[in-house]
Design a protein around this motif. Structure first.
Motif, PDB file in Angstrom:
ATOM      1  N   ALA A   1       0.921  -1.268   0.052  1.00  0.00           N
ATOM      2  CA  ALA A   1      -0.033  -0.010  -0.081  1.00  0.00           C
ATOM      3  C   ALA A   1       0.678   1.207   0.165  1.00  0.00           C
ATOM      4  N   VAL A   2       2.132   1.156   0.572  1.00  0.00           N
ATOM      5  CA  VAL A   2       3.086   2.235   0.887  1.00  0.00           C
ATOM      6  C   VAL A   2       3.656   2.630  -0.572  1.00  0.00           C
ATOM      7  N   LEU A   3       4.026   1.707  -1.189  1.00  0.00           N
ATOM      8  CA  LEU A   3       4.879   1.470  -2.592  1.00  0.00           C
ATOM      9  C   LEU A   3       4.023   1.988  -3.557  1.00  0.00           C
ATOM     10  N   ALA A   4       2.700   1.839  -3.584  1.00  0.00           N
ATOM     11  CA  ALA A   4       1.872   2.175  -4.640  1.00  0.00           C
ATOM     12  C   ALA A   4       1.310   3.576  -4.561  1.00  0.00           C
TER      13      ALA A   4
ATOM     14  N   VAL B   1      18.746   8.132 -15.793  1.00  0.00           N
ATOM     15  CA  VAL B   1      18.911   9.049 -16.475  1.00  0.00           C
ATOM     16  C   VAL B   1      17.235   9.752 -16.645  1.00  0.00           C
ATOM     17  N   PRO B   2      17.085  10.953 -16.004  1.00  0.00           N
ATOM     18  CA  PRO B   2      15.695  11.201 -15.624  1.00  0.00           C
ATOM     19  C   PRO B   2      15.054  11.149 -17.123  1.00  0.00           C
ATOM     20  N   GLY B   3      13.799  10.609 -17.224  1.00  0.00           N
ATOM     21  CA  GLY B   3      13.042  10.687 -18.314  1.00  0.00           C
ATOM     22  C   GLY B   3      13.367   9.647 -19.649  1.00  0.00           C
ATOM     23  N   GLN B   4      14.627   9.038 -19.188  1.00  0.00           N
ATOM     24  CA  GLN B   4      15.035   7.833 -20.150  1.00  0.00           C
ATOM     25  C   GLN B   4      15.466   6.725 -19.542  1.00  0.00           C
ATOM     26  N   PRO B   5      14.348   5.913 -19.258  1.00  0.00           N
ATOM     27  CA  PRO B   5      14.627   4.532 -18.642  1.00  0.00           C
ATOM     28  C   PRO B   5      15.375   3.579 -19.293  1.00  0.00           C
ATOM     29  N   GLU B   6      15.349   3.577 -20.724  1.00  0.00           N
ATOM     30  CA  GLU B   6      16.318   2.749 -21.619  1.00  0.00           C
ATOM     31  C   GLU B   6      17.674   3.030 -21.562  1.00  0.00           C
ATOM     32  N   ALA B   7      17.725   4.354 -21.258  1.00  0.00           N
ATOM     33  CA  ALA B   7      19.235   4.857 -21.058  1.00  0.00           C
ATOM     34  C   ALA B   7      19.833   4.675 -19.635  1.00  0.00           C
ATOM     35  N   SER B   8      19.227   3.922 -18.663  1.00  0.00           N
ATOM     36  CA  SER B   8      19.605   4.058 -17.395  1.00  0.00           C
ATOM     37  C   SER B   8      19.938   2.669 -16.920  1.00  0.00           C
ATOM     38  N   GLU B   9      21.032   2.723 -16.649  1.00  0.00           N
ATOM     39  CA  GLU B   9      21.995   1.395 -16.569  1.00  0.00           C
ATOM     40  C   GLU B   9      21.272   0.783 -15.366  1.00  0.00           C
ATOM     41  N   LEU B  10      20.712   1.606 -14.164  1.00  0.00           N
ATOM     42  CA  LEU B  10      20.159   0.745 -13.120  1.00  0.00           C
ATOM     43  C   LEU B  10      19.234  -0.196 -13.484  1.00  0.00           C
ATOM     44  N   LEU B  11      18.109   0.480 -14.449  1.00  0.00           N
ATOM     45  CA  LEU B  11      17.039  -0.373 -14.716  1.00  0.00           C
ATOM     46  C   LEU B  11      17.490  -1.727 -15.555  1.00  0.00           C
TER      47      LEU B  11
ATOM     48  N   LEU C   1      13.850  -8.616  -8.496  1.00  0.00           N
ATOM     49  CA  LEU C   1      12.918  -7.819  -8.347  1.00  0.00           C
ATOM     50  C   LEU C   1      11.677  -8.299  -8.830  1.00  0.00           C
ATOM     51  N   SER C   2      10.559  -8.166  -8.611  1.00  0.00           N
ATOM     52  CA  SER C   2       9.285  -8.643  -8.991  1.00  0.00           C
ATOM     53  C   SER C   2       8.913  -7.730 -10.213  1.00  0.00           C
ATOM     54  N   ALA C   3       8.158  -8.139 -11.178  1.00  0.00           N
ATOM     55  CA  ALA C   3       7.595  -7.336 -12.359  1.00  0.00           C
ATOM     56  C   ALA C   3       7.050  -6.114 -11.641  1.00  0.00           C
ATOM     57  N   ASN C   4       6.156  -6.155 -10.872  1.00  0.00           N
ATOM     58  CA  ASN C   4       5.790  -4.810 -10.107  1.00  0.00           C
ATOM     59  C   ASN C   4       6.818  -4.038  -9.658  1.00  0.00           C
ATOM     60  N   GLU C   5       7.862  -4.292  -9.140  1.00  0.00           N
ATOM     61  CA  GLU C   5       8.772  -3.657  -8.687  1.00  0.00           C
ATOM     62  C   GLU C   5       9.556  -2.940  -9.611  1.00  0.00           C
ATOM     63  N   ILE C   6      10.034  -3.948 -10.687  1.00  0.00           N
ATOM     64  CA  ILE C   6      10.519  -3.240 -11.892  1.00  0.00           C
ATOM     65  C   ILE C   6       9.863  -2.151 -12.636  1.00  0.00           C
ATOM     66  N   GLY C   7       8.523  -2.518 -12.711  1.00  0.00           N
ATOM     67  CA  GLY C   7       7.676  -1.353 -13.192  1.00  0.00           C
ATOM     68  C   GLY C   7       7.570  -0.314 -12.421  1.00  0.00           C
ATOM     69  N   LEU C   8       7.735  -0.217 -11.249  1.00  0.00           N
ATOM     70  CA  LEU C   8       7.657   0.945 -10.508  1.00  0.00           C
ATOM     71  C   LEU C   8       8.968   1.757 -10.800  1.00  0.00           C
ATOM     72  N   VAL C   9       9.944   1.067 -10.913  1.00  0.00           N
ATOM     73  CA  VAL C   9      11.176   1.888 -10.861  1.00  0.00           C
ATOM     74  C   VAL C   9      11.330   2.464 -12.420  1.00  0.00           C
ATOM     75  N   GLN C  10      10.754   1.796 -13.341  1.00  0.00           N
ATOM     76  CA  GLN C  10      10.677   2.162 -14.717  1.00  0.00           C
ATOM     77  C   GLN C  10       9.913   3.612 -14.799  1.00  0.00           C
ATOM     78  N   ARG C  11       8.615   3.501 -14.272  1.00  0.00           N
ATOM     79  CA  ARG C  11       7.851   4.517 -14.408  1.00  0.00           C
ATOM     80  C   ARG C  11       8.378   5.919 -13.504  1.00  0.00           C
ATOM     81  N   TRP C  12       9.078   5.464 -12.459  1.00  0.00           N
ATOM     82  CA  TRP C  12       9.792   6.406 -11.560  1.00  0.00           C
ATOM     83  C   TRP C  12      10.845   7.092 -12.589  1.00  0.00           C
ATOM     84  N   ILE C  13      11.550   6.616 -13.381  1.00  0.00           N
ATOM     85  CA  ILE C  13      12.557   7.048 -14.168  1.00  0.00           C
ATOM     86  C   ILE C  13      11.707   7.921 -15.370  1.00  0.00           C
TER      87      ILE C  13
END
Length: 296
Positions: A122-125, A180-190, A209-221
Motif C-alpha cells: 500500500a505504501v509503495l503504490a 537518466v531522468p525521463g530515459q529509462p532505456e538509457a538508465s543502467e540501473l533499470l 525484483l518482481s515485475a511490479n517492482e521493476i515496473g515501479l522503478v521504470q515509471r519513476w525514471i
C-alpha cells in the motif's frame, strides 16, 4: 507521511513501545520488516528493535544519545533515515523516540501494540493520478540494493562507488549516470535489474525484483526520477554512461536509439543480435551520444 505523536512530560508516564509503534509503522517498517529487511534490521516488533541488525544493536535502553537509531533519524550518522526522506522525522517524533529509549525502551503494556505492522504494497503504490517519487522506490532500493550499495555493506565499499542509500547518491553522475531522468532505456540501473546488463542485480538474486517492482522503478525514471518533494530531476548533460544490452538494427541497444556520429569508435563491431557494450555521453534530452561500441 507523518503520524500524530503523543506529547509527554516528565510528570507523565514514560512512553512504551505502544507509543512508538505507530511511528515505526508509518515511517520505518516499509523497509525494515520481513525477511528482506534493510541492513537485517527489523523494526516491526519490540524484540526485533532491541535485537538490532547486521551491525549490532541500534537501541541502547537508557541511552538515547548513544543509540544508532537516534543518530540516524537526526542525521548525525549517514545515511540519514528514513531513506524516503526528506521530510525527515519531526522534532516531536524524534523526541518521542528519545524519551522511549531514555526510559528503558520498555515493551508495550499487556494488551498494547506488540507489533508495528504496515502494508508495504500500500505504501509503495502511488495513488490514482499521483506520480511515482523517491518515496515509492526508496523502499525497494533499501530492501534489495542498499545491503551492498552502501558504505560498509556486504561487499565492503559500495560496488563502483554507487550508493543507493539516498536520493542524491542514487542520482549522482560524477562517475557516470546510472539513472537518466525521463530515459529509462538509457538508465543502467533499470537495465541491471531487468537483466539486460550482466551481472543482473541484485547480486543475491534470484529471486530478483518482481515485475511490479521493476515496473515501479521504470515509471519513476520515465516521470523524471522525482524526489520526495515531487520535483523531477534534471538530465545530467554531458555525463558518462556505460550500457550493456543486445545490438539491434538501426543503431539500437535493445529498444534504445543511439546517436552514432562519425567520431564513434567501433571495437570488435557487434553483429545484429550480439551482446554489446556502449559508452557515451548524454545530450540535453538524455539521448546517448556514442563514443565507443564493442562486442561483449
Amino acid at each position: 507521511m507523518t503520524c500524530a505523536v503523543s506529547t509527554f512530560t516528565h510528570a507523565q508516564t514514560a512512553p512504551t513501545y505502544a507509543d512508538v509503534a505507530p511511528l515505526f509503522a508509518q515511517r520505518c517498517v516499509v523497509c525494515h520488516s520481513g525477511e528482506q529487511a534493510a541492513a537485517k534490521l527489523r523494526l516491526d516488533a519490540h524484540a526485533s528493535v532491541l535485537a538490532g541488525g547486521g551491525r549490532g544493536p541500534v537501541v541502547k535502553p537508557g541511552n538515547a544519545a548513544g543509540s544508532e537509531l537516534i543518530r540516524r533519524v537526526k542525521g548525525q550518522s549517514q545515511p540519514r533515515m528514513p531513506m524516503t526522506g526528506p521530510p525527515w522525522l519531526s522534532d516531536a517524533e524524534v523526541a518521542l523516540l528519545e524519551r522511549w529509549i531514555d526510559a528503558g525502551a520498555q515493551p508495550a503494556p499487556s494488551g498494547g501494540a506488540a507489533q508495528a505492522s504496515a502494508s508495504p504494497a500500500a505504501v509503495l503504490a502511488p495513488g490514482p493520478g499521483e506520480p511515482v517519487t523517491w518515496v515509492h522506490v526508496a523502499p525497494v532500493f533499501a530492501q534489495r540494493c542498499a545491503k551492498c550499495h552502501t558504505d560498509g555493506g556486504q561487499m565492503g565499499a559500495p560496488p563502483e562507488g554507487f550508493r543507493l542509500t539516498s536520493y542524491a547518491s542514487a542520482l549522482d553522475a560524477a562517475d557516470r549516470a546510472r539513472i537518466v531522468p525521463g530515459q529509462p532505456e538509457a538508465s543502467e540501473l533499470l537495465r541491471r535489474i531487468r537483466g539486460q546488463a550482466l551481472p543482473r542485480m541484485p547480486m543475491d538474486g534470484p529471486p530478483y525484483l518482481s515485475a511490479n517492482e521493476i515496473g515501479l522503478v521504470q515509471r519513476w525514471i520515465e516521470q523524471g526520477a522525482r524526489g520526495a518533494d515531487g520535483k523531477a530531476a534534471a538530465v545530467p548533460v554531458g555525463a558518462n554512461v556505460r550500457l550493456h544490452g543486445t545490438f539491434r538494427s538501426g543503431s539500437r541497444l535493445d529498444d534504445l536509439a543511439l546517436i552514432v556520429g562519425p567520431g564513434a569508435r567501433l571495437d570488435k563491431a557487434p553483429a545484429l543480435g550480439q551482446r554489446a557494450e556502449v559508452r557515451g555521453r548524454l545530450d540535453a534530452q538524455g539521448q546517448v551520444i556514442v563514443e565507443r561500441i564493442r562486442a561483449r
